[in-house]
Design a protein around this motif. Structure first.
Motif, PDB file in Angstrom:
ATOM      1  N   CYS A  48       0.852  -1.177  -0.006  1.00 56.40           N
ATOM      2  CA  CYS A  48       0.308   0.069  -0.049  1.00 56.40           C
ATOM      3  C   CYS A  48       0.896   1.144   0.170  1.00 56.40           C
ATOM      4  CB  CYS A  48      -0.775   0.183   1.258  1.00 56.40           C
ATOM      5  SG  CYS A  48      -1.824  -1.473   1.346  1.00 56.40           S
ATOM      6  N   GLN A  49       2.533   0.709   1.015  1.00 55.98           N
ATOM      7  CA  GLN A  49       2.900   2.256   0.563  1.00 55.98           C
ATOM      8  C   GLN A  49       2.737   3.380   1.948  1.00 55.98           C
ATOM      9  OE1 GLN A  49       4.803   3.576  -2.568  1.00 55.98           O
ATOM     10  NE2 GLN A  49       5.834   1.160  -3.282  1.00 55.98           N
ATOM     11  N   ASN A  50       1.220   3.788   1.681  1.00 52.29           N
ATOM     12  CA  ASN A  50       0.809   5.162   2.596  1.00 52.29           C
ATOM     13  C   ASN A  50       0.000   4.497   3.788  1.00 52.29           C
ATOM     14  OD1 ASN A  50       2.625   6.783   0.845  1.00 52.29           O
ATOM     15  ND2 ASN A  50       0.573   7.057  -0.515  1.00 52.29           N
ATOM     16  N   GLN A  51      -0.193   3.177   4.481  1.00 50.41           N
ATOM     17  CA  GLN A  51      -0.405   3.035   5.566  1.00 50.41           C
ATOM     18  C   GLN A  51       0.664   2.373   6.205  1.00 50.41           C
ATOM     19  OE1 GLN A  51      -3.604   0.426   3.469  1.00 50.41           O
ATOM     20  NE2 GLN A  51      -4.624   2.098   4.329  1.00 50.41           N
ATOM     21  N   SER A  52       0.496   1.889   7.551  1.00 47.93           N
ATOM     22  CA  SER A  52       0.998   1.526   8.288  1.00 47.93           C
ATOM     23  C   SER A  52       0.692  -0.232   8.127  1.00 47.93           C
ATOM     24  CB  SER A  52       0.906   1.591   9.830  1.00 47.93           C
ATOM     25  OG  SER A  52      -0.515   1.442  10.212  1.00 47.93           O
ATOM     26  N   ILE A  53       1.556  -1.191   8.451  1.00 46.81           N
ATOM     27  CA  ILE A  53       1.315  -2.570   8.114  1.00 46.81           C
ATOM     28  C   ILE A  53       0.133  -2.581   9.067  1.00 46.81           C
ATOM     29  CG2 ILE A  53       3.351  -3.127   7.640  1.00 46.81           C
ATOM     30  CD1 ILE A  53       3.412  -4.554  10.567  1.00 46.81           C
ATOM     31  N   ASP A  54      -0.535  -1.918  10.188  1.00 45.18           N
ATOM     32  CA  ASP A  54      -1.221  -1.957  10.795  1.00 45.18           C
ATOM     33  C   ASP A  54      -2.727  -2.181  10.650  1.00 45.18           C
ATOM     34  OD1 ASP A  54      -2.023  -3.168  13.735  1.00 45.18           O
ATOM     35  OD2 ASP A  54      -2.496  -0.885  14.690  1.00 45.18           O
ATOM     36  N   ASP A  55      -2.952  -1.065   9.583  1.00 48.05           N
ATOM     37  CA  ASP A  55      -4.309  -0.644   9.022  1.00 48.05           C
ATOM     38  C   ASP A  55      -4.552  -1.227   7.699  1.00 48.05           C
ATOM     39  OD1 ASP A  55      -4.578   1.849  10.606  1.00 48.05           O
ATOM     40  OD2 ASP A  55      -3.519   2.732   9.592  1.00 48.05           O
ATOM     41  N   SER A  56      -3.314  -2.187   7.102  1.00 44.19           N
ATOM     42  CA  SER A  56      -3.385  -2.450   5.629  1.00 44.19           C
ATOM     43  C   SER A  56      -3.726  -4.192   5.710  1.00 44.19           C
ATOM     44  CB  SER A  56      -1.977  -2.872   5.320  1.00 44.19           C
ATOM     45  OG  SER A  56      -1.972  -3.767   4.252  1.00 44.19           O
ATOM     46  N   ASN A  57      -4.637  -4.520   4.668  1.00 55.24           N
ATOM     47  CA  ASN A  57      -5.347  -5.295   5.050  1.00 55.24           C
ATOM     48  C   ASN A  57      -4.287  -6.619   3.706  1.00 55.24           C
ATOM     49  OD1 ASN A  57      -7.571  -5.455   5.981  1.00 55.24           O
ATOM     50  ND2 ASN A  57      -8.428  -4.292   4.577  1.00 55.24           N
ATOM     51  N   ALA A  58      -3.410  -6.439   3.298  1.00 52.97           N
ATOM     52  CA  ALA A  58      -2.790  -6.796   2.000  1.00 52.97           C
ATOM     53  C   ALA A  58      -1.373  -7.136   2.805  1.00 52.97           C
ATOM     54  CB  ALA A  58      -1.561  -6.126   1.753  1.00 52.97           C
ATOM     55  N   GLU A  59      -1.595  -8.940   2.617  1.00 57.62           N
ATOM     56  CA  GLU A  59      -1.117 -10.524   2.640  1.00 57.62           C
ATOM     57  C   GLU A  59       0.508  -9.745   3.476  1.00 57.62           C
ATOM     58  OE1 GLU A  59      -2.534 -13.252   3.440  1.00 57.62           O
ATOM     59  OE2 GLU A  59      -4.513 -12.336   2.892  1.00 57.62           O
ATOM     60  N   LEU A  60       1.360  -9.507   3.050  1.00 59.31           N
ATOM     61  CA  LEU A  60       2.971  -8.546   3.225  1.00 59.31           C
ATOM     62  C   LEU A  60       1.776  -7.984   4.522  1.00 59.31           C
ATOM     63  CD1 LEU A  60       5.505  -8.926   2.876  1.00 59.31           C
ATOM     64  CD2 LEU A  60       5.623  -6.599   1.354  1.00 59.31           C
ATOM     65  N   ALA A  61       1.313  -7.431   4.920  1.00 60.96           N
ATOM     66  CA  ALA A  61       1.223  -6.587   6.047  1.00 60.96           C
ATOM     67  C   ALA A  61       0.723  -7.431   7.276  1.00 60.96           C
ATOM     68  CB  ALA A  61       0.422  -5.284   5.614  1.00 60.96           C
ATOM     69  N   LYS A  62      -0.096  -8.562   6.298  1.00 56.82           N
ATOM     70  CA  LYS A  62      -0.384  -9.375   7.911  1.00 56.82           C
ATOM     71  C   LYS A  62       0.974 -10.205   8.062  1.00 56.82           C
ATOM     72  CE  LYS A  62      -3.096 -13.821   8.666  1.00 56.82           C
ATOM     73  NZ  LYS A  62      -4.292 -14.573   8.324  1.00 56.82           N
ATOM     74  N   ASP A  63       1.850 -10.405   6.907  1.00 55.09           N
ATOM     75  CA  ASP A  63       3.015 -11.721   7.626  1.00 55.09           C
ATOM     76  C   ASP A  63       3.889 -10.714   8.524  1.00 55.09           C
ATOM     77  OD1 ASP A  63       2.053 -13.075   6.090  1.00 55.09           O
ATOM     78  OD2 ASP A  63       3.073 -13.038   3.922  1.00 55.09           O
ATOM     79  N   LEU A  64       3.884  -8.906   7.642  1.00 55.21           N
ATOM     80  CA  LEU A  64       4.816  -8.438   8.717  1.00 55.21           C
ATOM     81  C   LEU A  64       4.282  -8.250  10.157  1.00 55.21           C
ATOM     82  CD1 LEU A  64       6.301  -5.549   6.722  1.00 55.21           C
ATOM     83  CD2 LEU A  64       7.544  -7.128   7.368  1.00 55.21           C
TER      84      LEU A  64
END
Length: 151
Positions: A48-64
């Motif tokens: 997403c690049q403009n969101q924190s991983i806390d706010d993102s629903n992307a799989e990579l964010a979940k992994d992080l």
């Protein structure tokens, strides 16, 4: 009309997620979970690049998010977790880059641009004020101009 706006607001508020952290990711220890949330809020989602991983629903964010929680459960400090993620993904993963020699230009650029803009304005104002008004037209030039402007 007001009722329609309120209904629309409530509908949109219920659709937009508050946080992307799934219940299965939440740690049992509230203190560790609070630390994980604080760290996750500092890390950028690389998708997403403009969101924190806390706010993102992307799989990579979940992994992080899971990686952060796993490192915290293993006893790492907050700084150690952030350093580990930065070592794997680079400085870009930080929402607020660190103040280091390599990021000094990034942090100093607003001040540099402000000073450059002020200097440009001062130089332009001085050039404008230093213009010498042209000499008045002679009688011959006025006559020629009148001939050119008459139909």
């Amino acid at each position: 009309m007001i009722r329609l706006l309120i209904a629309l607001f409530l509908l949109l508020a219920s659709v937009a997620p508050g946080f992307a952290v799934n219940p299965d990711e939440v740690l049992a220890d509230p203190a560790l979970e609070a630390r994980a949330r604080a760290i996750s809020a500092q890390l950028r989602c690389m998708v997403c690049q403009n969101q924190s991983i806390d706010d993102s629903n992307a799989e990579l964010a979940k992994d992080l998010r899971l990686l952060v929680r796993e490192r915290l459960k293993n006893g790492d400090s907050d700084e150690a977790v952030i350093s580990y993620v930065v070592s794997r993904y680079g400085e870009f993963v930080l929402l607020n880059p660190r103040l280091e020699a390599k990021t000094l230009v990034l942090w100093g650029m607003p001040a540099i641009l402000l000073v450059a803009g002020i200097i440009t304005l001062v130089v332009a104002a001085r050039r404008r004020g230093a213009r010498v008004p042209g000499a008045p037209l002679s009688a011959e030039e006025k006559e020629r101009l009148d001939r050119l402007l008459r139909p």
